[in-house]
Design a protein around this motif. Structure first.
Motif, PDB file in Angstrom:
ATOM      1  N   SER A 278       0.826  -1.210   0.000  1.00  0.00           N
ATOM      2  CA  SER A 278       0.000   0.000   0.000  1.00  0.00           C
ATOM      3  C   SER A 278       0.862   1.262   0.000  1.00  0.00           C
ATOM      4  CB  SER A 278      -0.948   0.007   1.201  1.00  0.00           C
ATOM      5  OG  SER A 278      -0.238   0.216   2.390  1.00  0.00           O
ATOM      6  N   ALA A 279       0.258   2.344  -0.437  1.00  0.00           N
ATOM      7  CA  ALA A 279       0.946   3.633  -0.492  1.00  0.00           C
ATOM      8  C   ALA A 279       1.144   4.194   0.913  1.00  0.00           C
ATOM      9  CB  ALA A 279       0.130   4.611  -1.324  1.00  0.00           C
ATOM     10  N   LEU A 280       2.190   4.984   1.056  1.00  0.00           N
ATOM     11  CA  LEU A 280       2.433   5.645   2.337  1.00  0.00           C
ATOM     12  C   LEU A 280       1.464   6.794   2.532  1.00  0.00           C
ATOM     13  CD1 LEU A 280       6.325   5.943   2.485  1.00  0.00           C
ATOM     14  CD2 LEU A 280       4.865   4.635   4.028  1.00  0.00           C
ATOM     15  N   ARG A 281       1.038   6.975   3.766  1.00  0.00           N
ATOM     16  CA  ARG A 281       0.237   8.130   4.171  1.00  0.00           C
ATOM     17  C   ARG A 281       0.924   8.743   5.375  1.00  0.00           C
ATOM     18  NH1 ARG A 281      -6.012   7.567   3.950  1.00  0.00           N
ATOM     19  NH2 ARG A 281      -5.750   9.628   3.128  1.00  0.00           N
ATOM     20  N   THR A 282       0.685  10.000   5.607  1.00  0.00           N
ATOM     21  CA  THR A 282       1.283  10.692   6.742  1.00  0.00           C
ATOM     22  C   THR A 282       0.204  10.975   7.778  1.00  0.00           C
ATOM     23  OG1 THR A 282       2.929  11.722   5.316  1.00  0.00           O
ATOM     24  CG2 THR A 282       2.586  12.725   7.476  1.00  0.00           C
ATOM     25  N   PHE A 283       0.426  10.478   8.984  1.00  0.00           N
ATOM     26  CA  PHE A 283      -0.475  10.751  10.104  1.00  0.00           C
ATOM     27  C   PHE A 283       0.228  11.717  11.049  1.00  0.00           C
ATOM     28  CE2 PHE A 283      -3.302   6.683  10.561  1.00  0.00           C
ATOM     29  CZ  PHE A 283      -3.711   6.792   9.245  1.00  0.00           C
ATOM     30  N   THR A 284      -0.489  12.717  11.487  1.00  0.00           N
ATOM     31  CA  THR A 284       0.010  13.594  12.538  1.00  0.00           C
ATOM     32  C   THR A 284      -0.802  13.286  13.790  1.00  0.00           C
ATOM     33  OG1 THR A 284       0.610  15.302  10.944  1.00  0.00           O
ATOM     34  CG2 THR A 284       0.455  15.968  13.260  1.00  0.00           C
ATOM     35  N   LEU A 285      -0.100  12.815  14.810  1.00  0.00           N
ATOM     36  CA  LEU A 285      -0.717  12.433  16.076  1.00  0.00           C
ATOM     37  C   LEU A 285      -0.478  13.517  17.108  1.00  0.00           C
ATOM     38  CD1 LEU A 285       0.673   8.791  16.208  1.00  0.00           C
ATOM     39  CD2 LEU A 285      -1.533   9.529  15.309  1.00  0.00           C
ATOM     40  N   ARG A 286      -1.397  13.638  18.025  1.00  0.00           N
ATOM     41  CA  ARG A 286      -1.300  14.647  19.072  1.00  0.00           C
ATOM     42  C   ARG A 286      -1.728  14.031  20.391  1.00  0.00           C
ATOM     43  NH1 ARG A 286      -4.544  20.393  19.287  1.00  0.00           N
ATOM     44  NH2 ARG A 286      -4.386  20.638  21.533  1.00  0.00           N
ATOM     45  N   ARG A 287      -1.008  14.398  21.456  1.00  0.00           N
ATOM     46  CA  ARG A 287      -1.409  13.977  22.804  1.00  0.00           C
ATOM     47  C   ARG A 287      -1.362  15.203  23.698  1.00  0.00           C
ATOM     48  NH1 ARG A 287       1.189   8.817  25.549  1.00  0.00           N
ATOM     49  NH2 ARG A 287       3.077   9.958  25.055  1.00  0.00           N
ATOM     50  N   ASN A 288      -2.503  15.510  24.295  1.00  0.00           N
ATOM     51  CA  ASN A 288      -2.624  16.680  25.151  1.00  0.00           C
ATOM     52  C   ASN A 288      -1.915  16.475  26.486  1.00  0.00           C
ATOM     53  OD1 ASN A 288      -4.098  18.153  23.256  1.00  0.00           O
ATOM     54  ND2 ASN A 288      -6.017  17.247  23.929  1.00  0.00           N
ATOM     55  N   PRO A 289      -1.597  17.554  27.177  1.00  0.00           N
ATOM     56  CA  PRO A 289      -0.892  17.448  28.454  1.00  0.00           C
ATOM     57  C   PRO A 289      -1.597  16.512  29.438  1.00  0.00           C
ATOM     58  CG  PRO A 289      -1.051  19.733  27.773  1.00  0.00           C
ATOM     59  CD  PRO A 289      -1.890  18.932  26.813  1.00  0.00           C
ATOM     60  N   LEU A 290      -0.809  15.682  30.091  1.00  0.00           N
ATOM     61  CA  LEU A 290      -1.268  14.754  31.128  1.00  0.00           C
ATOM     62  C   LEU A 290      -2.317  13.754  30.631  1.00  0.00           C
ATOM     63  CD1 LEU A 290      -1.482  17.172  34.183  1.00  0.00           C
ATOM     64  CD2 LEU A 290       0.454  15.778  33.441  1.00  0.00           C
ATOM     65  N   SER A 291      -2.392  13.530  29.324  1.00  0.00           N
ATOM     66  CA  SER A 291      -3.363  12.595  28.767  1.00  0.00           C
ATOM     67  C   SER A 291      -2.653  11.354  28.249  1.00  0.00           C
ATOM     68  CB  SER A 291      -4.133  13.248  27.612  1.00  0.00           C
ATOM     69  OG  SER A 291      -4.994  12.317  27.016  1.00  0.00           O
ATOM     70  N   ALA A 292      -3.306  10.216  28.375  1.00  0.00           N
ATOM     71  CA  ALA A 292      -2.787   8.976  27.804  1.00  0.00           C
ATOM     72  C   ALA A 292      -3.390   8.723  26.421  1.00  0.00           C
ATOM     73  CB  ALA A 292      -3.103   7.803  28.724  1.00  0.00           C
ATOM     74  N   GLN A 293      -4.452   9.460  26.073  1.00  0.00           N
ATOM     75  CA  GLN A 293      -5.177   9.279  24.812  1.00  0.00           C
ATOM     76  C   GLN A 293      -4.521  10.063  23.680  1.00  0.00           C
ATOM     77  OE1 GLN A 293      -8.006   7.408  23.991  1.00  0.00           O
ATOM     78  NE2 GLN A 293      -7.513   8.077  21.929  1.00  0.00           N
ATOM     79  N   TRP A 294      -4.246   9.372  22.568  1.00  0.00           N
ATOM     80  CA  TRP A 294      -3.743  10.023  21.370  1.00  0.00           C
ATOM     81  C   TRP A 294      -4.905  10.508  20.526  1.00  0.00           C
ATOM     82  CZ3 TRP A 294       1.176  11.258  20.399  1.00  0.00           C
ATOM     83  CH2 TRP A 294       2.168  10.600  21.120  1.00  0.00           C
ATOM     84  N   LEU A 295      -4.695  11.600  19.797  1.00  0.00           N
ATOM     85  CA  LEU A 295      -5.670  12.138  18.860  1.00  0.00           C
ATOM     86  C   LEU A 295      -5.045  12.168  17.477  1.00  0.00           C
ATOM     87  CD1 LEU A 295      -6.823  15.180  21.028  1.00  0.00           C
ATOM     88  CD2 LEU A 295      -7.957  12.971  20.828  1.00  0.00           C
ATOM     89  N   LEU A 296      -5.847  11.947  16.444  1.00  0.00           N
ATOM     90  CA  LEU A 296      -5.382  12.024  15.071  1.00  0.00           C
ATOM     91  C   LEU A 296      -5.687  13.408  14.551  1.00  0.00           C
ATOM     92  CD1 LEU A 296      -4.101  10.632  12.656  1.00  0.00           C
ATOM     93  CD2 LEU A 296      -6.362   9.723  12.093  1.00  0.00           C
ATOM     94  N   GLU A 297      -4.643  14.219  14.397  1.00  0.00           N
ATOM     95  CA  GLU A 297      -4.836  15.612  13.985  1.00  0.00           C
ATOM     96  C   GLU A 297      -5.008  15.748  12.478  1.00  0.00           C
ATOM     97  OE1 GLU A 297      -2.023  19.241  14.573  1.00  0.00           O
ATOM     98  OE2 GLU A 297      -3.443  19.045  16.228  1.00  0.00           O
ATOM     99  N   SER A 298      -4.236  14.989  11.691  1.00  0.00           N
ATOM    100  CA  SER A 298      -4.391  15.073  10.235  1.00  0.00           C
ATOM    101  C   SER A 298      -3.856  13.830   9.557  1.00  0.00           C
ATOM    102  CB  SER A 298      -3.675  16.315   9.687  1.00  0.00           C
ATOM    103  OG  SER A 298      -2.274  16.188   9.822  1.00  0.00           O
ATOM    104  N   ILE A 299      -4.322  13.636   8.328  1.00  0.00           N
ATOM    105  CA  ILE A 299      -3.872  12.548   7.459  1.00  0.00           C
ATOM    106  C   ILE A 299      -3.580  13.191   6.106  1.00  0.00           C
ATOM    107  CG2 ILE A 299      -4.501  10.405   6.287  1.00  0.00           C
ATOM    108  CD1 ILE A 299      -6.614   9.987   8.488  1.00  0.00           C
ATOM    109  N   SER A 300      -2.453  12.847   5.508  1.00  0.00           N
ATOM    110  CA  SER A 300      -2.177  13.355   4.171  1.00  0.00           C
ATOM    111  C   SER A 300      -1.535  12.257   3.326  1.00  0.00           C
ATOM    112  CB  SER A 300      -1.294  14.604   4.220  1.00  0.00           C
ATOM    113  OG  SER A 300      -0.089  14.349   4.885  1.00  0.00           O
ATOM    114  N   ASP A 301      -1.692  12.380   2.021  1.00  0.00           N
ATOM    115  CA  ASP A 301      -1.124  11.430   1.058  1.00  0.00           C
ATOM    116  C   ASP A 301       0.244  11.891   0.628  1.00  0.00           C
ATOM    117  OD1 ASP A 301      -4.298  10.846  -0.517  1.00  0.00           O
ATOM    118  OD2 ASP A 301      -3.335   9.766   1.085  1.00  0.00           O
TER     119      ASP A 301
END
Length: 104
Positions: free
Chosen positions: A81-104
């Motif tokens: 499969s083709a590569l995609r770019t994920f930008t992950l974010r984790r807020n202060p004192l949080s264990a949960q990751w967030l997906l900020e953006s996806i790009s081709d």
């Protein structure tokens, strides 16, 4: 090749598997497991929360309440499969990751 960026509005349905140093290795998103490509360089940085806008207060000794952790990784579903770019974010004192953006 054109770059298309999707803004998933900080998706919460995300699981990130990391190595011992905290670098993402795999991401479960949208019912699929995206593997971080080991042959690409992952970018890691910290930003600052706009605490003055949130008006959050904390007791002395609560820890770092302003550092937002970011990882930008190249991922793929499988070796073909083709590569995609994920930008992950984790807020202060949080264990949960967030997906900020996806790009081709």
């Amino acid at each position: 090749m054109s770059t298309i960026t999707e803004a998933p509005a900080l998706t919460h349905d995300l699981q990130v598997r990391t190595d011992a140093a905290g670098k993402p290795l795999a991401i479960r998103h949208g019912g699929q497991i995206w593997l971080v490509d080991p042959d690409t360089d992952s970018q890691h940085w910290f930003g600052r929360d706009a605490w003055w806008n949130t008006r959050r207060t904390a007791a002395v000794g609560s820890g770092d309440l302003v550092s937002i952790e970011y990882w930008q990784v190249q991922v793929r579903l499988g070796s073909d499969s083709a590569l995609r770019t994920f930008t992950l974010r984790r807020n202060p004192l949080s264990a949960q990751w967030l997906l900020e953006s996806i790009s081709d």
